[in-house]
Design a protein around this motif. Structure first.
Motif, PDB file in Angstrom:
ATOM      1  N   UNK A 121      41.314  42.026 -73.813  1.00 55.26           N
ATOM      2  CA  UNK A 121      40.712  40.715 -74.142  1.00 55.26           C
ATOM      3  C   UNK A 121      41.658  39.606 -73.665  1.00 55.26           C
ATOM      4  N   UNK A 122      41.094  38.552 -73.001  1.00 56.89           N
ATOM      5  CA  UNK A 122      41.945  37.449 -72.547  1.00 56.89           C
ATOM      6  C   UNK A 122      42.108  36.462 -73.701  1.00 56.89           C
ATOM      7  N   UNK A 123      43.351  36.348 -74.196  1.00 52.92           N
ATOM      8  CA  UNK A 123      43.570  35.476 -75.343  1.00 52.92           C
ATOM      9  C   UNK A 123      43.563  34.013 -74.905  1.00 52.92           C
ATOM     10  N   UNK A 124      43.074  33.160 -75.809  1.00 49.59           N
ATOM     11  CA  UNK A 124      43.019  31.727 -75.475  1.00 49.59           C
ATOM     12  C   UNK A 124      43.962  30.957 -76.408  1.00 49.59           C
ATOM     13  N   UNK A 125      44.090  29.660 -76.115  1.00 47.27           N
ATOM     14  CA  UNK A 125      44.923  28.784 -76.949  1.00 47.27           C
ATOM     15  C   UNK A 125      44.419  28.800 -78.391  1.00 47.27           C
ATOM     16  N   UNK A 126      43.081  28.807 -78.537  1.00 51.37           N
ATOM     17  CA  UNK A 126      42.498  28.797 -79.904  1.00 51.37           C
ATOM     18  C   UNK A 126      42.873  30.078 -80.659  1.00 51.37           C
ATOM     19  N   UNK A 127      42.854  31.223 -79.949  1.00 49.24           N
ATOM     20  CA  UNK A 127      43.204  32.499 -80.602  1.00 49.24           C
ATOM     21  C   UNK A 127      44.649  32.462 -81.100  1.00 49.24           C
ATOM     22  N   UNK A 128      45.532  31.937 -80.238  1.00 52.77           N
ATOM     23  CA  UNK A 128      46.950  31.863 -80.603  1.00 52.77           C
ATOM     24  C   UNK A 128      47.117  30.941 -81.811  1.00 52.77           C
ATOM     25  N   UNK A 129      46.375  29.820 -81.786  1.00 50.59           N
ATOM     26  CA  UNK A 129      46.483  28.847 -82.889  1.00 50.59           C
ATOM     27  C   UNK A 129      46.071  29.504 -84.214  1.00 50.59           C
ATOM     28  N   UNK A 130      44.997  30.282 -84.165  1.00 51.40           N
ATOM     29  CA  UNK A 130      44.507  30.937 -85.407  1.00 51.40           C
ATOM     30  C   UNK A 130      45.559  31.938 -85.912  1.00 51.40           C
ATOM     31  N   UNK A 131      46.117  32.715 -84.999  1.00 55.76           N
ATOM     32  CA  UNK A 131      47.108  33.736 -85.407  1.00 55.76           C
ATOM     33  C   UNK A 131      48.395  33.086 -85.956  1.00 55.76           C
ATOM     34  N   UNK A 132      48.728  31.904 -85.376  1.00 59.14           N
ATOM     35  CA  UNK A 132      49.988  31.255 -85.799  1.00 59.14           C
ATOM     36  C   UNK A 132      49.752  30.230 -86.912  1.00 59.14           C
ATOM     37  N   UNK A 133      48.426  30.061 -87.214  1.00 60.34           N
ATOM     38  CA  UNK A 133      48.067  29.091 -88.260  1.00 60.34           C
ATOM     39  C   UNK A 133      48.550  27.659 -87.943  1.00 60.34           C
TER      40      UNK A 133
END
Ligand code: RIB
Length: 339
Positions: free
Chosen positions: A1-13
């Motif tokens: 899966x190609x991770x996006x900025x939004x995915x990273x933001x959710x994981x890092x809160x």
């Protein structure tokens, strides 16, 4: 899966803009712990920024534009190669476009590059822009108002306050012609560029200055008009052959190529029949039978200084303009015979 900025933001809160700023190493009010977390997630998922997506958040495309008049002219292609390498070293892509030395294309290409959201431009205007540069100066002033810095390179508008860098064209021509005069030549022709060319007229002024200094008469037919292209040098050569001329100063090396072709086609030789000094020092790797004496305008230095000027402005938009004039160099080889 190609991770996006939004995915990273959710994981890092954290917010997507915080992720983008951290990954672009831009200032961001966030704890070092969160900053570290963002970078770890990005590395874990091998995140590769989509340049277009990045520009939407940071409004920075990290792309610059370069307008050159003739991509087939070795002087310009070498200069473009240097500027592109310097920009890439700084993490910027360079869009290189060719105006074909036509003023209308200058205007269109400035708009085209601005519409592609380049952060800055390097511009070498066409010779024909000097006929009436009102419109291009208007466009350039609009670029400044739109916070898009630009640098005029090689061919400048002396009346326009902006970052600019050129070589001293009159000095270059003077050195070339003085070299012929010091070798005993007095019947010296000049293959000039178009009358509209600002650089070309300065080179013609250098020719006149040296000839006057040595009290050398400029007879009718000694000054021929070219256009910086090979064919015009060839045509000028055919006109010179039947004159009592012993030496020729040619104001760019593309025309020198054309001149050499006309000389050799007529069974003549350089320097036996004609001594020659060219300009740009750009064709020596391609010419055999003679090593051309020429005026060098170091394109590596020209490119390096132009890039420094533009990046200084990108970093500090309030920086005052600089106008640089570099000194050309006479490179003596064996195309001039002493008489
Ligand atoms: O060869 C093209 C010429 O036009 C170069 O001498 C350069 O100075 C440009 O102005």
């Amino acid at each position: 899966m190609k991770i996006t900025i939004k995915d990273i933001a959710k994981k890092a809160n954290v917010s997507p803009s915080a992720v983008s700023l951290v990954l672009n190493n831009r200032p961001c009010r966030i704890s070092n712990e969160k900053r570290k977390k963002i970078k770890e997630i990005a590395e874990e998922y091998n995140y590769s920024a989509n340049q277009i997506a990045r520009s939407l958040v940071t409004k920075k495309t990290q792309t610059l534009g370069l307008i050159i008049p003739d991509i087939e002219n070795i002087f310009f292609s070498s200069l473009a190669k240097n500027i592109e390498a310097y920009c890439r070293e700084k993490g910027y892509m360079l869009m290189i476009v060719n105006s074909n030395n036509e003023y209308d294309n200058d205007l269109e290409l400035i708009n085209l590059l601005a519409s592609r959201s380049v952060e800055g431009m390097f511009i070498i205007p066409s010779d024909s822009s000097y006929s009436d540069n009102t419109e291009i100066i208007n466009r350039l002033e609009k670029l400044s108002k739109a916070s898009i810095p630009y640098v005029l390179i090689d061919r400048i508008y002396p009346e326009l306050s902006c970052d600019k860098i050129t070589y001293d064209n009159e000095l270059g021509a003077y050195l070339a012609v003085r070299h012929l005069l010091e070798n005993g030549h007095r019947k010296i022709a000049c293959i000039a560029s178009s009358e509209m060319s600002y650089n070309g007229n300065l080179r013609l002024r250098g020719y006149y200055k040296a000839m006057k200094e040595f009290n050398s008469t400029i007879k009718p037919g000694y000054v021929l008009q070219g256009d910086y292209r090979i064919d015009s040098g060839y045509e000028a050569g055919n006109q010179i052959l039947d004159k009592d001329i012993t030496a020729v100063f040619i104001t760019n090396d593309m025309m020198t190529l054309g001149f050499l072709k006309s000389v050799y086609e007529n069974g003549k030789r350089v320097p036996d029949d004609f001594s020659v000094v060219g300009y740009d020092n750009s064709i020596y790797p391609y010419v055999f039978g003679v090593e051309l004496t020429s005026i060098e305008q170091d394109v590596e230095q020209l490119g390096k200084h132009a890039v420094q000027l533009l990046f200084s402005k990108l970093q500090d938009p309030n920086k005052s303009y600089e106008s640089l004039c570099l000194s050309p160099r006479l490179v003596v080889k064996n195309s001039v015979k002493e008489i």
